[in-house]
Motif scaffolding. Structure first.
Motif, short mmCIF file in Angstrom:
data_model
loop_
_atom_site.label_atom_id
_atom_site.label_comp_id
_atom_site.label_asym_id
_atom_site.label_seq_id
_atom_site.Cartn_x
_atom_site.Cartn_y
_atom_site.Cartn_z
N GLU A 87 -60.08 -25.44 38.95
CA GLU A 87 -60.69 -26.91 38.87
C GLU A 87 -59.93 -27.67 37.76
N TYR A 88 -59.42 -27.14 36.94
CA TYR A 88 -58.55 -28.03 35.75
C TYR A 88 -57.30 -28.56 36.65
N ARG A 89 -56.71 -27.54 37.24
CA ARG A 89 -55.44 -28.01 38.02
C ARG A 89 -55.65 -28.97 39.13
N LYS A 90 -56.89 -29.02 39.85
CA LYS A 90 -57.13 -30.24 40.76
C LYS A 90 -57.51 -31.43 39.71
N GLY A 91 -58.23 -31.43 38.69
CA GLY A 91 -58.43 -32.62 37.89
C GLY A 91 -57.15 -33.16 37.51
N GLU A 92 -55.94 -32.36 36.97
CA GLU A 92 -54.75 -32.77 36.55
C GLU A 92 -54.11 -33.40 37.52
N ILE A 93 -54.18 -32.80 38.77
CA ILE A 93 -53.43 -33.27 40.09
C ILE A 93 -53.90 -34.79 40.46
N GLU A 94 -55.20 -34.99 40.24
CA GLU A 94 -56.21 -36.13 40.56
C GLU A 94 -55.59 -37.27 39.46
N GLY A 95 -55.57 -36.56 38.32
CA GLY A 95 -55.27 -37.58 37.22
C GLY A 95 -53.91 -38.25 37.50
N ASP A 96 -53.12 -37.36 37.95
CA ASP A 96 -51.52 -37.80 37.92
C ASP A 96 -51.44 -38.99 39.06
N ASN A 97 -52.33 -38.29 40.23
CA ASN A 97 -52.26 -39.31 41.31
C ASN A 97 -52.85 -40.82 40.91
N GLU A 98 -53.73 -40.80 40.06
CA GLU A 98 -54.40 -42.23 39.85
C GLU A 98 -53.60 -42.84 38.74
N LEU A 99 -52.66 -42.15 38.13
CA LEU A 99 -51.59 -42.76 36.99
C LEU A 99 -50.81 -43.36 37.90
N LYS A 100 -50.29 -42.57 38.81
CA LYS A 100 -49.09 -42.95 39.76
C LYS A 100 -49.40 -44.31 40.47
N ASP A 101 -50.55 -44.33 41.01
CA ASP A 101 -51.04 -45.44 41.96
C ASP A 101 -51.09 -46.65 40.89
N PHE A 102 -51.78 -46.40 39.85
CA PHE A 102 -51.92 -47.52 38.71
C PHE A 102 -50.62 -48.10 38.56
N LYS A 103 -49.81 -47.32 38.38
CA LYS A 103 -48.28 -47.85 37.93
C LYS A 103 -47.71 -48.58 38.83
N GLU A 104 -47.96 -48.14 40.28
CA GLU A 104 -47.24 -48.72 41.37
C GLU A 104 -48.05 -50.03 41.74
N LYS A 105 -49.33 -50.04 41.37
CA LYS A 105 -50.04 -51.47 41.76
C LYS A 105 -49.49 -52.41 40.35
N LYS A 106 -49.41 -51.67 39.20
CA LYS A 106 -48.76 -52.79 38.11
C LYS A 106 -47.46 -53.20 38.29
N ASN A 107 -46.54 -52.31 39.07
CA ASN A 107 -45.32 -52.88 39.32
C ASN A 107 -45.34 -53.83 40.41
N ASN A 108 -46.32 -53.79 41.31
CA ASN A 108 -46.31 -54.66 42.49
C ASN A 108 -46.60 -56.07 42.09
N GLU A 109 -47.65 -56.09 41.21
CA GLU A 109 -48.28 -57.37 40.36
C GLU A 109 -47.07 -58.16 39.89
N THR A 110 -46.39 -57.23 39.10
CA THR A 110 -45.39 -58.15 38.33
C THR A 110 -44.07 -58.56 38.89
#
Length: 61
Positions: free
Chosen positions: A37-60
């Protein structure tokens, strides 16, 4: 200093003394599920962070 194998043996012996031999398999199963469960949460967190960074880069851009 203790090596890796000696440390594992020491932890198992202490576990048997504290919890009893019958509880060890149940504890190992619970630990395995928690680790999974910890690993699943870690992967989900990494994916969300990656998506956030991509959205931030697309906005700028």
């Amino acid at each position: 200093m203790l090596g890796g194998m000696e440390l594992v043996i020491l932890v198992v012996v202490i576990g048997v003394l504290i919890f009893g031999a019958a509880k060890i398999p149940q504890l190992a199963k619970t630990f395995g599920k928690a680790k999974s469960e910890y690993r699943k949460g870690e992967i989900e967190g990494d994916n969300e962070l990656k998506d956030f960074k991509e959205k931030k880069n697309n906005e700028t851009s």
